[in-house]
Write a protein that holds these residues in place. Structure first.
Motif, PDB file in Angstrom:
ATOM      1  N   LEU A 121       1.177  -1.365   0.232  1.00  0.00           N
ATOM      2  CA  LEU A 121       0.185  -0.306   0.150  1.00  0.00           C
ATOM      3  C   LEU A 121       0.745   1.251  -0.097  1.00  0.00           C
ATOM      4  O   LEU A 121       0.821   2.196  -0.472  1.00  0.00           O
ATOM      5  CB  LEU A 121      -0.712   0.300   1.293  1.00  0.00           C
ATOM      6  CG  LEU A 121      -2.557  -0.907   1.242  1.00  0.00           C
ATOM      7  CD1 LEU A 121      -2.926  -0.629   2.001  1.00  0.00           C
ATOM      8  CD2 LEU A 121      -3.229  -0.125  -0.201  1.00  0.00           C
ATOM      9  N   ILE A 163       3.926   1.564  -0.994  1.00  0.00           N
ATOM     10  CA  ILE A 163       4.261   2.403  -2.263  1.00  0.00           C
ATOM     11  C   ILE A 163       3.837   2.598  -3.476  1.00  0.00           C
ATOM     12  O   ILE A 163       3.888   2.677  -4.575  1.00  0.00           O
ATOM     13  CB  ILE A 163       5.295   1.393  -2.963  1.00  0.00           C
ATOM     14  CG1 ILE A 163       5.642  -0.248  -3.096  1.00  0.00           C
ATOM     15  CG2 ILE A 163       6.445   1.223  -1.800  1.00  0.00           C
ATOM     16  CD1 ILE A 163       5.692  -1.260  -3.207  1.00  0.00           C
ATOM     17  N   SER A 164       2.530   2.105  -3.090  1.00  0.00           N
ATOM     18  CA  SER A 164       1.424   1.863  -4.542  1.00  0.00           C
ATOM     19  C   SER A 164       0.754   3.902  -3.875  1.00  0.00           C
ATOM     20  O   SER A 164      -0.125   4.012  -4.929  1.00  0.00           O
ATOM     21  CB  SER A 164       0.451   1.504  -4.510  1.00  0.00           C
ATOM     22  OG  SER A 164       1.202  -0.038  -4.497  1.00  0.00           O
ATOM     23  N   THR A 165       1.045   4.497  -2.863  1.00  0.00           N
ATOM     24  CA  THR A 165       0.185   5.309  -2.466  1.00  0.00           C
ATOM     25  C   THR A 165       0.695   6.328  -3.168  1.00  0.00           C
ATOM     26  O   THR A 165       1.941   7.153  -3.039  1.00  0.00           O
ATOM     27  CB  THR A 165       0.002   5.748  -1.122  1.00  0.00           C
ATOM     28  OG1 THR A 165      -0.516   4.570  -0.470  1.00  0.00           O
ATOM     29  CG2 THR A 165      -0.927   6.543  -0.756  1.00  0.00           C
ATOM     30  N   PRO A 166       0.455   7.370  -4.306  1.00  0.00           N
ATOM     31  CA  PRO A 166       0.826   8.611  -4.619  1.00  0.00           C
ATOM     32  C   PRO A 166       0.950   9.832  -3.678  1.00  0.00           C
ATOM     33  O   PRO A 166       0.366  10.134  -2.752  1.00  0.00           O
ATOM     34  CB  PRO A 166      -0.476   9.298  -5.560  1.00  0.00           C
ATOM     35  CG  PRO A 166      -1.485   8.240  -5.321  1.00  0.00           C
ATOM     36  CD  PRO A 166      -1.024   7.436  -4.796  1.00  0.00           C
ATOM     37  N   TRP A 200      -0.645  12.444  -3.316  1.00  0.00           N
ATOM     38  CA  TRP A 200      -2.034  12.274  -2.740  1.00  0.00           C
ATOM     39  C   TRP A 200      -2.582  12.172  -1.414  1.00  0.00           C
ATOM     40  O   TRP A 200      -3.297  12.751   0.051  1.00  0.00           O
ATOM     41  CB  TRP A 200      -3.200  11.240  -3.421  1.00  0.00           C
ATOM     42  CG  TRP A 200      -4.503  10.914  -3.170  1.00  0.00           C
ATOM     43  CD1 TRP A 200      -5.348  11.363  -3.380  1.00  0.00           C
ATOM     44  CD2 TRP A 200      -4.081  10.334  -2.091  1.00  0.00           C
ATOM     45  NE1 TRP A 200      -6.832  11.214  -2.188  1.00  0.00           N
ATOM     46  CE2 TRP A 200      -6.159   9.873  -1.498  1.00  0.00           C
ATOM     47  CE3 TRP A 200      -4.181   8.634  -1.624  1.00  0.00           C
ATOM     48  CZ2 TRP A 200      -6.317   8.879  -0.784  1.00  0.00           C
ATOM     49  CZ3 TRP A 200      -4.243   7.666  -0.429  1.00  0.00           C
ATOM     50  CH2 TRP A 200      -5.342   8.023  -0.388  1.00  0.00           C
TER      51      TRP A 200
END
Lengths: 630, 316
Positions: free
Chosen positions: B138, B140-143, B146
């Protein structure tokens, strides 16, 4: 552990539920984005200032509207479409050029390779996003330029990785074959090399796609990507930043979609990587599993004179549904001060036997049955804490390879000292002083200087002495030495054997000496246990075994030992391979390689039986074999 | 040791030279006329020509590079047309805040990431490992941008615990506590991805250490699992991780672009974004050059640290 093969890839991928979930997520988002033109959605560009910032749930605008009254759901779908398209294109461009450059550099080498690699080194010296920013600065803002920038900064990574792959492949036989068959450069590059590096390229694509989508969205967020009225998820987020306090959902929704998309891609990508790159699987380094702690069966109490007694000890490795019998129904005794050798080819279960005795079988291995008495205490029934109390204390271990068995970042003194302190309440200083004594005992010159040395500063022979010092630290009753001299050269080997011999004699410690070398064993041990495919096949006193070996495998082993002063002796290697441990022959495990084999040998399991006083053998025909002439 | 550091410093020269070439040529060679960009579409041909001459755009490219490099070495990065001041002065003001932000984020991500990685590896395939694997994914996938907005919304707008933007308060700010309060949200936003990446790399490195013979030996000596994992394996893994930690500095220095934009942090990242939007190419050039050099230096530092931590490397 040979022949560990898993089930076909797809089954493994399916077993990875997270990867499957990720794939589903990506697939549904992609389908939605692809179907955007035919979905019954309002036009994403139609502005209507009277309908600004409507909350979610209205009949026309399912997710509400943005600051210009545009339908949020429709914009999300179209934005996802733009982000996905940009990500896919960027990854394709990066993979295409990176693969091409990697192939050319790896195949032609020479100046092209040097030039390319230096260039790549310089590009990789940049922080990734910074280079992209510089490129966007030069090309000007815009979604296409952002995509180009992100693709370009990823080319070096692809090129470098694939060049490495190609370099590895050019050494392989099939490339030589193609070259000898007169194939041109183009043919070799695209027909021979490309198909072989493609899996790596695909894995890299799947693992970098998420990043690329994130980074292009980032550029758009900064206003350097998609320009209004065009929009991707990043620019939607960027333009809604000012609304954070008044209409947070307009800003947060595009981010959630990016998160879902990237998380899905990363999950599926990791699954794909595990599938295509099995090196990254495996269970190396896991905690040793606790031995089977089944209820103790009623059995006769261990003979009082035995220091160590194994009864029906069986250790298995279970992986992907296959069960490997590394140690099978092993029974033996070891009296105090006695020296027992365990010999056999590699893979015969010697090392797993040692680890089973120590309770250090690495997962997925497990002791599945048996009893293991040490001074009358069943080690398979006691707690892990109790076993830890014995390890390095009453039961010491000398490992196979002195080069790797010492911790590289701790000094010799610290490593011997901690062995002492693990089992006795002494101060650090006292431990160091004792370590000094031990080093002198194993005849290491200048022990005080060696205490402060790191393992890599010592020779192999010195390190083995250090390991012996460690084993002796707490006056063990039993020393388990696993191929303790194999990694050393012959003269050093002799010194170490002499040392081990005198130290064991001096302290009356029992020795379990594991080796594949009967020549070495003959100089040190009283008794020999021969193992084959996880089973004990013969056990006898050293002299008797050498004079009257009764198992064909023992004889074959003896035929392999060269003797000094007997140049006429023909050394006969054993033909064939040991059987795979997950698919053992029904009868005698040695039958496929045995020259004396009879049909009866293959019928059912052969029991280990007493052939003479203190001589056990696992062979139907032991008595019928021709007399042994050494 | 000093010899090693000096040798590594010398090896920097060609890398820095290469960086300068890339930076110069990306901004000098690609399409787009800086003079046109500065003066706008309604400029007269004469004024364009004179500005080009002033900027040295009429000379051959390699000459311009040599002159430019000569100036750079003397600390002259040119003059920003939008800010009407020397680029080096602007950078001098902005570098500190960026290094502060990236540095605290690096510290946070190293501590959290390596600890998480080590725990996951030591508890391989138990719940700790699975939980951390999911959290890392989660993370490393979060912008980043954002997450930054989300943090502002929750902690600055709704809860009003922490300031939403800037480095110091306009009124009555300026002390250390004020600075720290402003640092919290940007640091968390920036550190998240690096923490995830380091946790993942740390887990792999730790698994590799745990599969080494010396770990088995440590267990065979009767050490507790805690001693085996933390005294033996973790120490060894730390040295191995150093170069990878250095690489994270790159993500952090460039990730600052997003975070500084959201939090109005007066650093290099925001300067770059503004400069790109206004096509202030000299400012972009100077900023990229300085940040890339900083990154190279951090990596050098990481190698030297590995040298200190790992006696095996020390010999080479």
């Amino acid at each position: 552990m040979a022949n560990l093969q898993g089930p076909p890839g797809w089954r493994r991928f399916r077993a990875n539920r997270l990867a499957l979930f990720g794939l589903g997520l990506v697939a549904s988002l992609t389908t939605l984005a692809a179907a955007a033109p035919i979905l019954p959605l309002p036009d994403p560009f139609t502005t209507d200032l009277t309908q600004r910032l409507l909350p979610a749930g209205s009949a026309v605008h399912l997710l509400g509207t943005d600051q210009l009254g545009r339908d949020l759901l429709s914009r999300l779908v179209w934005g996802t479409r733009a982000s996905l398209a940009v990500g896919f294109f960027a990854v394709l461009i990066a993979a295409f050029f990176g693969t091409l450059l990697g192939l050319v550099a790896g195949w032609f080498r020479g100046w092209a390779d040097t030039l390319l690699m230096r260039g790549i080194d310089v590009l990789l010296a940049f922080p990734y996003l910074l280079l992209a920013l510089a490129i966007v600065a030069a090309l000007g803002p815009g979604l296409r330029n952002a995509m180009i920038a992100i693709a370009v900064v990823n080319i070096p990574l692809f090129a470098r990785t694939l060049r490495g792959e190609v370099l590895g492949l050019t050494e392989r036989a099939f490339v030589d074959a193609a070259r000898l068959a007169g194939a041109g450069h183009g043919r070799i590059l695209f027909r021979e090399l490309l198909p072989n590096v493609l899996p790596t390229a695909v894995v890299m694509m799947s693992t970098s796609l998420g990043w690329m989508i994130l980074e292009t969205a980032g550029l758009s967020f900064l206003g350097l990507g998609a320009q209004p009225p065009a929009a991707d998820l990043g620019s939607m987020l960027g333009s809604a930043r000012e609304l954070l306090t008044t209409a947070p959902w307009v800003a947060l929704l595009p981010g959630i979609v990016i998160l879902l998309l990237t998380a899905g891609i990363n999950l599926a990508g990791d699954g794909l990587r595990d599938l295509l790159d099995p090196r990254l699987r495996g269970e190396a380094g896991a905690w040793p599993a606790s031995p089977a702690a089944g209820p103790a069966e009623a059995s006769q109490s261990p003979p009082s004179e035995a220091l160590l007694r194994a009864e029906g000890l069986s250790t298995r490795f279970v992986r992907d549904g296959a069960s490997y019998r590394a140690v099978d129904d092993l029974t033996f005794d070891l009296a105090a001060g006695e020296r027992l050798a365990v010999v056999g080819e590699s893979g015969s279960g010697k090392t797993v036997t040692a680890l089973s005795l120590l309770g250090l079988v690495p997962p997925p291995g497990r002791i599945v049955s048996g009893r293991l008495f040490f001074r009358g205490e069943d080690l398979l029934q006691v707690s892990e804490a109790r076993r830890r109390e014995l390890r390095g204390n009453a039961i010491a271990y000398i490992p196979q390879d002195p080069m790797t068995a010492l911790s590289p970042v701790l000094t010799v003194g610290a490593q011997i000292g901690e062995t002492l302190r693990a089992h006795r309440a002494i101060s650090r200083k006292e431990a160091l002083w004792r370590a000094h004594e031990l080093l002198a005992r194993v005849r290491i010159p200048q022990p005080s200087e060696r205490l402060a040395a790191y393992p890599h500063e010592l020779s192999g022979g010195m390190r083995q002495r250090v390991l012996i010092a460690m084993a002796l630290a707490n006056d063990p009753a039993l020393i388990i030495a696993d191929e303790a001299t194999t990694a050393l050269d012959t003269t050093v080997q002799s010194e170490i054997l002499l040392l081990l011999d005198s130290l064991c004699a001096e302290r009356g410690a029992a020795l379990l000496f594991i080796s594949h070398d009967l020549g070495v064993v003959a100089r040190l041990c009283d008794r020999v246990l021969v193992m084959y495919a996880g089973q004990a096949v013969e056990e006898a006193g050293l002299d008797r075994l050498l004079a009257r070996p009764q198992h064909p495998y023992t004889r074959a082993l003896l035929d392999c030992v060269p003797e000094l002063g007997r140049p006429d002796k023909t050394l006969r290697p054993i033909g064939g391979q040991p059987p795979p441990l997950d698919d053992l022959p029904a009868g005698c495990h040695f039958a496929p390689r045995c020259t004396y084999v009879r049909p009866a040998c293959r019928d059912r399991g052969i029991a280990l039986r007493t052939a003479a006083e203190r001589h056990r053998v696992r062979c139907l025909r032991a008595e019928e074999l021709p007399a042994w002439r050494p | 040791m000093t010899g090693y550091a000096l040798r590594r410093l010398l090896q920097l020269v060609p890398v820095l030279l290469g960086i300068s070439i890339v930076v110069f040529f990306i901004t000098a060679l690609l399409p787009g006329d800086p003079a046109l960009a500065i003066l706008g579409p309604y400029a007269t041909p004469e004024s364009l020509a004179s500005l080009r001459a002033e900027l040295g755009l009429d000379r051959p490219v390699w000459q311009r590079y040599v002159v430019w490099l000569g100036n750079v070495v003397q600390g002259d990065l040119g003059r920003s047309v939008t800010l009407q001041r020397p680029v080096i002065d602007e950078i001098a003001e902005r570098l500190g805040p960026t290094l502060l932000l990236a540095g605290t984020a690096l510290g946070l991500s190293v501590v959290l990431g390596l600890a998480a990685g080590a725990v996951a590896a030591a508890h391989r395939q138990r719940w700790q490992d699975n939980a951390l694997t999911l959290a890392v994914l989660l993370g490393i996938s979060t912008p980043q941008f954002w997450l930054a907005l989300l943090l502002v919304l929750v902690f600055a707008v709704w809860l009003q615990w922490l300031p939403a933007s800037g480095m110091i308060s306009v009124y009555g700010g300026g002390d250390l506590g004020d600075l720290l309060r402003h640092l919290v949200l940007p640091t968390i936003s920036l550190a998240l991805v690096a923490t995830g990446v380091l946790a993942r790399l740390g887990r792999t490195a730790m698994l590799e250490e745990l599969s080494q013979d010396y770990v088995r030996m440590a267990r065979a000596k009767g050490l507790t699992e805690r001693q085996v994992v933390y005294r033996h394996a973790f120490r060894s893994m730390l040295g191995r991780m150093m170069p990878l930690i250095g690489l994270q500095a790159g993500f952090l220095l460039s990730g600052a672009v997003y975070v500084e934009t959201v939090f109005q942090w007066p650093g290099m990242g925001r300067m770059l974004v503004d400069a790109i939007s206004t096509r202030d190419l000299l400012l972009v050039q100077g900023g990229v050059l300085v940040l890339a050099s900083a990154y190279v230096l951090v990596n050098l530092l990481a190698d030297v640290l590995q040298h200190l931590l790992d006696p095996r490397v020390r010999l080479r």
